[in-house]
Design a protein around this motif. Structure first.
Motif: not given
Lengths: 208, 252
Positions: A51, A120, A122-131, A147, A167-168
């Motif tokens: 939130g 800008d 990268v797409r935001s929100p960051q959703f998903g699995w990152n290393h 996640y 990294e993103n």
């Protein structure tokens, strides 16, 4: 008090079902904090959060949890911050600045640094699995996949902390350990086996 | 680096998964929690549960299903189907959903998106858009599982819903859904060009090549149902195939 008890700070904006269930799977008995004293003294505390930053800070200040968190973190009591919880520990967020309100609160200021929006590119929100890549000083954090669900992040590792980076659109702080404080930008409760192992390791140190 | 997400979808009616589930290794393959944990074991990155119960007892059965799934699931869960208010969403979040997907109710009352984002955050608010092609290069939004057409442009609605507070788009081509002819890549590409939130592609997957194709067209995540329920491919098979095609996936 059961030695498996873990106290959750009710930030008001968090969806707690997944956090409670994740802690339960890791062997703990989670419950909500009764009051600020509970947050200050409990053997193990989780500061969750999804939130908005400003809403989260208002909730912490209104109930005296802000001071209680400062007390317990200064005293070196085991504390786990998750997602927005990590950001609330910082000095502030570009998110609450963007509210353009004079009453927009700063963060708890227990960790140096401000959280900023993803670029800008990268797409935001960051959703998903990152290393994530954990440095050698980490006691609990391991390199692996975790996640994330966030629009803001801390880019500068806090001084004196052991960190895990990801990294993103540039490097950001995925998690850090500083003394008895473990703060994760990702969601351990939604990170499958990786998250379960991390929660178990943290609970093991806490004595749960 | 962020990995693309492979998302099995459970269509649930009156507490049972529908859409022809044919797992060999599950005795009761219509059980949402059994399927959910099987998909997590196979390497699913998230799950989406769409409640398609049409009856008055919908709300109660949906809550019980979400609770049962949450108990066994340690990856994110998005829940959709008939959500029309903040109270509906709150009950599902309390039951264990991590994100809420809205569709028809948001078209009828767009402020719902702002209300949900204001209360639970953008990262909790998913706009599901069902689109059909008009045959002349435009895509229109359809409601109530495709039974009601509108004049609303799907691309324009995606842009507007994002401005109102949606943090993710679940984009389904009803022309392709259930056909096995592959995702509608043009629809995806055009939507991806006008929004900066992640987009989940949905409708039409029948082979690993279909998933690869839509990811190359800008999808951040791929949803599929029958391809997994049929047991023809496991989530792991699909991800291995995507990895061979050069897509960065989380290893199973």
């Amino acid at each position: 008090m059961s030695n498996k008890e873990v106290v959750i700070v009710p930030t008001g904006v968090a969806n707690l079902a997944s956090v409670k269930m994740g802690l339960g799977r890791a062997g703990a008995e989670p419950r909500l904090a009764h009051d600020a004293e509970d947050v200050a003294r409990a053997p193990a505390v989780v500061l969750p959060g999804v939130g908005a930053f400003a809403a989260g800070m208002h909730a912490l200040r209104r109930h005296g949890y802000a001071e209680a968190l400062q007390t317990r973190i200064d005293a070196g009591r085991p504390t786990l911050a998750i997602c927005l919880g990590l950001q609330l520990l910082c000095e502030g967020s570009e998110e609450s600045e963007a509210d353009a309100s004079d009453t927009a609160p700063g963060g708890l200021g227990l960790v140096p640094g401000w959280t900023e929006r993803f670029p800008d590119s990268v797409r935001s929100p960051q959703f998903g699995w990152n290393h994530i890549e954990a440095d050698g000083g980490c006691r609990h954090l391991r390199s692996g996949f975790a996640y994330f669900a966030n629009s803001y992040r801390l880019t500068e590792p806090p001084p004196g902390a052991s960190v895990a980076m990801a990294e993103n659109g540039g490097a950001f702080v995925a998690a850090f350990e500083r003394g008895a404080l473990l703060a994760c930008q990702f969601h351990p409760e939604l990170s499958g086996a990786y998250g379960l192992d991390l929660l178990k390791a943290w609970l093991g140190e806490v004595g749960c | 680096m962020l990995r693309v997400r492979v998302i099995p979808c459970l269509d649930v009616r009156a507490g049972r998964v529908v859409k022809g589930v044919r797992f060999r290794n599950l005795r009761d393959s219509g059980s949402p929690p059994e399927l959910a944990s099987e998909y997590e074991r196979q390497g699913a990155d998230e799950l989406i549960l769409l409640d398609i119960t049409a009856t008055a007892e919908r709300r109660g059965t949906a809550l019980a299903t979400v609770q049962a799934v949450r108990r066994v699931l340690s990856i994110p869960l998005t829940v959709g189907g008939g959500i029309a208010s903040v109270a509906d969403a709150e009950a599902l979040l309390d039951a264990g959903a991590d994100r809420i997907s809205v569709n028809t109710a948001a078209v009828e009352r767009p402020e719902l998106i702002t209300e949900l984002a204001g209360r639970f955050g953008r990262q909790c608010t998913v706009i599901a858009i069902d689109a059909v092609s008009d045959g002349s290069g435009s895509y229109q939004v359809v409601l109530r599982s495709g039974s009601e057409r509108t004049a609303l442009s799907a691309i324009e609605w995606a842009r507007r819903a994002t401005k109102l507070g949606a943090g993710e788009i679940l984009l389904t081509s009803l022309d392709r859904d259930g056909t096995g002819r592959g995702y509608q890549c043009e629809l995806l590409r055009r939507c991806a060009a006008v929004v900066n939130v992640p987009i989940i592609a949905s409708g039409g997957a029948n082979s690993p090549e279909h998933l690869l194709e839509v990811l190359e067209n800008g999808a951040d995540a791929v949803l599929a149902a029958s391809i997994f329920h049929d047991g023809q491919y496991s989530v792991g098979d699909i991800k291995a195939s995507l990895a061979r095609g050069g897509v960065a996936v989380r290893p199973c």
